[in-house]
Enzyme design. Structure first.
Site, mmCIF file in Angstrom:
data_model
loop_
_atom_site.group_PDB
_atom_site.id
_atom_site.type_symbol
_atom_site.label_atom_id
_atom_site.label_comp_id
_atom_site.label_asym_id
_atom_site.label_seq_id
_atom_site.Cartn_x
_atom_site.Cartn_y
_atom_site.Cartn_z
ATOM 1 C CB VAL A 1 -0.931 0.018 1.230
ATOM 2 C CG1 VAL A 1 -1.912 1.181 1.129
ATOM 3 C CG2 VAL A 1 -1.674 -1.301 1.376
ATOM 4 C CB ILE A 2 2.326 3.188 -2.579
ATOM 5 C CG1 ILE A 2 3.146 1.884 -2.714
ATOM 6 C CG2 ILE A 2 3.208 4.413 -2.757
ATOM 7 C CD1 ILE A 2 3.687 1.621 -4.103
ATOM 8 C CG HIS B 1 -7.495 4.333 -1.078
ATOM 9 N ND1 HIS B 1 -6.492 3.498 -1.516
ATOM 10 C CD2 HIS B 1 -8.658 3.649 -1.227
ATOM 11 C CE1 HIS B 1 -7.016 2.364 -1.919
ATOM 12 N NE2 HIS B 1 -8.327 2.426 -1.756
#
Length: 192
Positions: free
Chosen positions: A86-87, A93
């Site tokens: 997850v960046i 988000h």
């Protein structure tokens, strides 16, 4: 008293599942390579057509926990390894996905008693993700090592703790030796 520690040997009987988030597959593919390398170097056959490791691909890190839980509930695996990335972007988000993935993976492990390894990279940039997936080191290796150790440890705990105290009264704490269930109940009511 006893000391229990996981080992990285005698891996032949161990079975693993690896759940991989397809989103950011440039990163997760590298994590998977590191994971497979570690398993192989420790005597586990990582071949998907073999009998020690199963692989499940899901859309992204958010979907990893539900699949990990289902696999752990089957009790076919000694550990489940969860891989994802997850960046951080410019919206919330990142926070939502990384938080829910972490909670879901922890919950799957607690609910099933099967080690479910958190291998979701949570980073600010793609560069940081690539550094952790092979440029400066591969965390996939670390996640597999954690799975090996925890699988071994849980096997030891299950076999050694399977015998209840009643089979060996000497293994009870001194304060409980010689006490009957009735005495223990009476004593616990006095404590309240």
């Amino acid at each position: 008293m006893a000391v229990f520690e996981g080992t990285f040997t005698q891996t032949e009987p161990l079975r693993f599942a690896v759940v991989i988030g397809r989103f950011n597959d440039l990163v997760t593919g590298k994590l998977l390579e590191g994971c497979q390398d570690c398993l192989k170097r420790h005597g586990v056959d990582p071949n998907p057509h073999g009998n020690q490791v199963d692989y499940v691909w899901v859309p992204g890190s958010f979907e990893v926990p539900i699949v990990a839980r289902q696999l752990a509930l089957s009790h076919r695996y000694d550990a489940v390894i969860c891989l994802g990335a997850v960046i951080r972007g410019q919206t919330p988000h990142f926070d939502l996905v990384s938080s829910e993935a972490a909670k879901g993976i922890a919950s799957a492990s607690f609910q099933t008693g099967v080690p479910v390894i958190f291998g979701i990279l949570t980073v600010d940039t793609m560069q940081q993700a690539l550094e952790r997936a092979g440029i400066k080191g591969n965390h996939g290796w670390d996640y597999a090592l954690n799975a090996l150790e925890m699988a071994s440890l849980m096997r030891q705990l299950r076999s050694n703790l399977a015998e209840p105290y009643s089979h060996n009264p000497q293994s009870l704490p001194a304060s409980f030796q010689g006490a009957s269930v009735g005495n223990l109940t009476a004593n616990s009511e006095e404590i309240d």
